[in-house]
Design a protein around this motif. Structure first.
Motif, mmCIF file in Angstrom:
data_model
loop_
_atom_site.group_PDB
_atom_site.id
_atom_site.type_symbol
_atom_site.label_atom_id
_atom_site.label_comp_id
_atom_site.label_asym_id
_atom_site.label_seq_id
_atom_site.Cartn_x
_atom_site.Cartn_y
_atom_site.Cartn_z
ATOM 1 N N ASN A 14 -26.740 -58.633 73.335
ATOM 2 C CA ASN A 14 -26.097 -57.354 73.007
ATOM 3 C C ASN A 14 -25.007 -57.054 74.020
ATOM 4 N N CYS A 15 -24.084 -56.213 73.617
ATOM 5 C CA CYS A 15 -23.021 -55.683 74.466
ATOM 6 C C CYS A 15 -22.058 -56.784 74.948
ATOM 7 N N GLU A 16 -21.077 -56.361 75.689
ATOM 8 C CA GLU A 16 -20.112 -57.205 76.439
ATOM 9 C C GLU A 16 -19.063 -57.947 75.608
ATOM 10 N N GLY A 35 -24.596 -52.576 66.477
ATOM 11 C CA GLY A 35 -23.441 -52.619 67.359
ATOM 12 C C GLY A 35 -23.816 -52.045 68.710
ATOM 13 N N CYS A 36 -22.972 -52.296 69.691
ATOM 14 C CA CYS A 36 -23.215 -51.709 71.012
ATOM 15 C C CYS A 36 -21.973 -50.889 71.365
ATOM 16 N N CYS A 37 -21.549 -50.960 72.596
ATOM 17 C CA CYS A 37 -20.481 -50.082 73.060
ATOM 18 C C CYS A 37 -19.233 -50.186 72.174
ATOM 19 N N GLY A 38 -18.699 -49.042 71.811
ATOM 20 C CA GLY A 38 -17.472 -48.996 71.021
ATOM 21 C C GLY A 38 -17.723 -48.983 69.530
HETATM 22 ZN ZN LIG Z 1 -22.961 -51.856 75.188
#
Ligand SMILES: [Zn+2]
Length: 314
Positions: free
Chosen positions: A218-220, A294-297
């Motif tokens: 997840n993320c990045e 989804g993660c950030c954004g």
């Molecule tokens: Zn994230």
């Protein structure tokens, strides 16, 4: 309601998107960029989740948007809600209240449409103090898992761990709770290994061995770049894969958005289009990824696009 294991067995499960960055954009969370050198892990309350008690209506509203977009799992906003991390933002004494409020708000939005997962993430203590932090980490993660279990989450998502050794501790704490677990690592600064040097395939094997019902990343990274990690895990394990990519464009040399110079105050300039989440939905179906979000954004528009991609590929 079906359990997370039943949902995973039936095919791709649509999760939700990112909370803290979206709430920061809406004015409810402090990115912390003015208080610390971002990305060092040494600062104070960067992106902490006190919004659950300070602005519960904002959090409830965002959860509801994800349900409308099709999410079948809501993550309680308990990311970075261990006592030590909250203490650095001045909320340590509210640790119990914040974790309980976050689960209650997620449950209110979920109704009978979605499951509620407790989110548990890295403490940042390994980055700051090294391996000698292990016992303190165990204590902090154990406390948070207990709080989430007491608040009656349906399962746990262990996410955004940079190191496999810290993830192992989180899995150990999660096992004691008896709750089902989805475990996802974040690969930074390289795609090919965790920050403690373990390749994705080996990570997947270890996390399954430690009891995770689904494993992944997840993320990045944006979806297309994250696919490389997921494919490496796919050949190593038979459990469902889980993927919650970020919605930011990274590069070959910097494949993680929190190391991009645009983080956190110019993220708008590397935002990807929601269409890339629709494409990822198609890819997820083809590649047998069992849990996607989804993660950030990634706000509700991205989750709706992801849902469209999942459906289009049937
Ligand atoms: Zn994230």
């Amino acid at each position: 309601m079906k359990t997370i294991q039943e949902l995973l067995a039936a095919g791709p499960v649509l999760g939700d998107g990112g909370y803290l960055i979206e709430l920061e954009r809406r004015g409810y969370v402090d990115s912390g960029s003015g208080r610390e050198k971002v990305g060092t892990g040494r600062g104070s309350g960067q992106f902490t989740p006190e919004v659950a008690i300070e602005r519960p209506e904002a959090l409830l509203g965002l959860h509801r948007e994800f349900v409308l977009a099709g999410s079948r799992v809501l993550q309680a906003l308990t990311f970075f809600a261990t006592r030590e991390k909250l203490s650095r933002a001045g909320y340590g004494e509210k640790t119990e209240v914040i974790n309980a409020a976050a689960v209650r708000i997620a449950r209110e939005a979920a109704g009978d449409e979605a499951l509620v997962a407790g989110s548990v993430s890295r403490t940042q203590l390994f980055e700051r103090e090294g391996p000698s932090a292990a016992n303190h980490v165990r204590e902090l993660l154990g406390e948070q898992v207990d709080l989430l279990a007491a608040a009656r989450v349906d399962f746990l998502i262990l996410e955004t761990f940079f190191r496999l050794d810290e993830m192992r501790i989180a899995l150990e704490c999660a096992r004691k709770s008896g709750l089902p677990v989805i475990a996802t690592l974040s690969f930074r600064p390289e795609l090919a290994r965790t920050s403690d040097g373990v390749a994705p395939a080996e990570c997947a094997r270890v996390m399954v061995g430690e009891g995770a019902a689904a494993v992944g990343a997840n993320c990045e990274q944006e979806p297309a770049r994250m696919l490389h990690i997921l494919r490496a895990m796919r050949v190593a394990v038979d459990v469902p894969l889980a993927a919650q990519p970020a919605a930011f464009r990274t590069t070959e040399t910097t494949p993680c958005f929190t190391r991009m110079p645009e983080f956190p105050d110019a993220l708008e300039t590397i935002q990807i289009a929601r269409k890339e989440f629709e494409d990822f939905g198609l890819a997820a179906r083809k590649e047998g990824i069992g849990f996607v979000g989804g993660c950030c954004g990634a706000n509700a528009a991205y989750i709706r696009a992801l849902a469209a991609g999942l459906q289009a590929s049937v």
